[in-house]
Design an enzyme around this catalytic site. Structure first.
Site, mmCIF file in Angstrom:
data_model
loop_
_atom_site.group_PDB
_atom_site.id
_atom_site.type_symbol
_atom_site.label_atom_id
_atom_site.label_comp_id
_atom_site.label_asym_id
_atom_site.label_seq_id
_atom_site.Cartn_x
_atom_site.Cartn_y
_atom_site.Cartn_z
ATOM 1 N N SER A 1 0.824 -1.220 0.000
ATOM 2 C CA SER A 1 0.000 0.000 0.000
ATOM 3 C C SER A 1 0.858 1.269 0.000
ATOM 4 O O SER A 1 0.475 2.285 -0.593
ATOM 5 C CB SER A 1 -0.984 0.005 1.178
ATOM 6 O OG SER A 1 -0.327 0.224 2.402
ATOM 7 N N ASN A 2 2.015 1.221 0.654
ATOM 8 C CA ASN A 2 2.911 2.392 0.601
ATOM 9 C C ASN A 2 3.425 2.597 -0.815
ATOM 10 O O ASN A 2 3.471 3.730 -1.314
ATOM 11 C CB ASN A 2 4.095 2.198 1.560
ATOM 12 C CG ASN A 2 3.760 2.639 2.959
ATOM 13 O OD1 ASN A 2 3.667 3.832 3.237
ATOM 14 N ND2 ASN A 2 3.542 1.682 3.851
ATOM 15 N N ASP B 1 17.403 -0.718 10.560
ATOM 16 C CA ASP B 1 16.700 0.447 11.125
ATOM 17 C C ASP B 1 17.618 1.489 11.768
ATOM 18 O O ASP B 1 17.188 2.252 12.623
ATOM 19 C CB ASP B 1 15.653 0.003 12.172
ATOM 20 C CG ASP B 1 14.560 -0.862 11.560
ATOM 21 O OD1 ASP B 1 14.295 -0.717 10.348
ATOM 22 O OD2 ASP B 1 13.963 -1.673 12.290
ATOM 23 N N LYS C 1 13.146 -8.569 3.856
ATOM 24 C CA LYS C 1 14.481 -9.178 3.840
ATOM 25 C C LYS C 1 15.546 -8.110 3.997
ATOM 26 O O LYS C 1 15.346 -6.958 3.587
ATOM 27 C CB LYS C 1 14.703 -9.913 2.507
ATOM 28 C CG LYS C 1 13.768 -11.074 2.293
ATOM 29 C CD LYS C 1 14.137 -12.233 3.204
ATOM 30 C CE LYS C 1 13.144 -13.374 3.077
ATOM 31 N NZ LYS C 1 13.330 -14.413 4.064
ATOM 32 N N HIS D 1 9.511 2.934 8.539
ATOM 33 C CA HIS D 1 9.315 2.120 9.738
ATOM 34 C C HIS D 1 8.128 2.692 10.510
ATOM 35 O O HIS D 1 8.070 3.909 10.743
ATOM 36 C CB HIS D 1 10.581 2.148 10.604
ATOM 37 C CG HIS D 1 10.501 1.198 11.754
ATOM 38 N ND1 HIS D 1 10.715 -0.160 11.618
ATOM 39 C CD2 HIS D 1 10.204 1.397 13.055
ATOM 40 C CE1 HIS D 1 10.555 -0.746 12.789
ATOM 41 N NE2 HIS D 1 10.244 0.168 13.686
ATOM 42 N N ILE E 1 18.711 -6.110 2.973
ATOM 43 C CA ILE E 1 19.299 -5.789 1.668
ATOM 44 C C ILE E 1 20.759 -6.247 1.664
ATOM 45 O O ILE E 1 21.507 -5.975 2.603
ATOM 46 C CB ILE E 1 19.226 -4.266 1.407
ATOM 47 C CG1 ILE E 1 17.770 -3.789 1.451
ATOM 48 C CG2 ILE E 1 19.862 -3.901 0.076
ATOM 49 C CD1 ILE E 1 16.890 -4.374 0.390
ATOM 50 N N GLU F 1 1.792 6.997 7.130
ATOM 51 C CA GLU F 1 2.893 6.447 6.320
ATOM 52 C C GLU F 1 2.723 6.863 4.856
ATOM 53 O O GLU F 1 3.681 7.281 4.197
ATOM 54 C CB GLU F 1 2.897 4.915 6.392
ATOM 55 C CG GLU F 1 3.326 4.357 7.726
ATOM 56 C CD GLU F 1 3.484 2.846 7.679
ATOM 57 O OE1 GLU F 1 4.096 2.334 6.730
ATOM 58 O OE2 GLU F 1 2.994 2.176 8.594
HETATM 59 C C1 GRF Z 1 4.268 -0.685 6.685
HETATM 60 O O1 GRF Z 1 3.686 -0.588 7.954
HETATM 61 C C2 GRF Z 1 5.712 -0.229 6.720
HETATM 62 O O2 GRF Z 1 5.950 0.754 7.669
HETATM 63 C C3 GRF Z 1 6.438 -1.485 7.112
HETATM 64 O O3 GRF Z 1 5.731 -2.527 6.485
HETATM 65 C C4 GRF Z 1 4.380 -2.141 6.244
HETATM 66 C C5 GRF Z 1 4.136 -2.316 4.781
HETATM 67 O O4 GRF Z 1 2.805 -2.049 4.427
HETATM 68 N N1 GRF Z 1 7.835 -1.393 6.776
HETATM 69 P P1 GRF Z 1 2.433 -1.990 2.888
HETATM 70 O O5 GRF Z 1 2.911 -3.307 2.271
HETATM 71 O O6 GRF Z 1 3.125 -0.813 2.302
HETATM 72 O O7 GRF Z 1 0.953 -1.887 2.842
#
Ligand code: GRF
Length: 199
Positions: A15-16, A152, A93, A111, A95, A181
């Protein structure tokens, strides 16, 4: 920076990634989604790439059992598509070193908490939100950072705080965080393109 090419690495829902692609399609972001790589052949991210007609690849230990070969395959796919910035969007995973070296300082991650709190190896998804709730913290948030060798721990580019509300569950909290996000990832890339953030 104009017309930069973005390469996405995503393991699940994506979704991001989708919110960034949408911003590119609307012209809000002066960037081109160049390629999508997933370690999960059944990921929503690969389906989204297909519907957006973005070149997409399943690269994993299934397709490359040797870790070094997988790392080279990921690096070479990003290079082949002339990616300027690598966007990790829920990529589960670590990198590989060859990919980090080829794109040093140009790999971003999101994150779902305020790093350095609630980060590190094994801290992903619901585990992060559960740790926040268990800690009794009154706020959580979102962090965008540069990816380095350590989970992180790379330089933080952007952070936004979000309140933890009375009665929050992992689901309510993660949904509230996810909405932010989607905004902050697009915003951060916009600021990089504008030159307000230097990579
Ligand atoms: C998000 O909460 C992001 O912060 C984390 O993994 C999740 C991914 O969500 N790293 P999506 O696949 O982007 O919906």
């Amino acid at each position: 920076m104009t017309n930069i090419k973005l390469g996405f690495l995503a393991s699940h829902r994506g979704s991001n990634m989708q919110s960034i692609i949408d911003a590119c399609n609307k012209g809000e972001l002066d960037a081109i989604p160049g390629v999508v790589i997933s370690n999960n052949g059944d990921s929503g991210a690969l389906d989204r790439a297909a519907s957006e007609q973005i070149p997409a690849y399943h690269l994993s230990s299934k397709t490359y059992p040797e870790p070094d070969e997988l790392d080279y395959a990921i690096r070479d796919t990003l290079l082949k598509h002339e990616v300027d910035i690598v966007i990790l969007a829920g990529f589960m995973k670590k990198i590989g070193q060859h990919t980090i070296d080829a794109f040093a300082g140009r790999i971003l991650n999101i994150h779902p908490a305020l790093l350095p709190k609630h980060g590190g190896k094994g801290m992903f998804g619901a585990k992060v939100h559960k740790a926040v709730l268990d800690s009794g913290d009154k706020e959580t948030g979102v962090t965008i950072h540069v990816v380095t060798d350590n989970y992180d721990q790379g330089p933080i580019l952007a952070q936004l705080a979000i309140p933890v509300l009375e009665g929050d569950t992992v689901d309510t909290l993660s949904n509230r965080v996810l909405t932010v996000e989607h905004q902050i990832y697009v915003d951060t890339i916009k600021r990089i393109i504008a030159g307000d953030i230097q990579l």
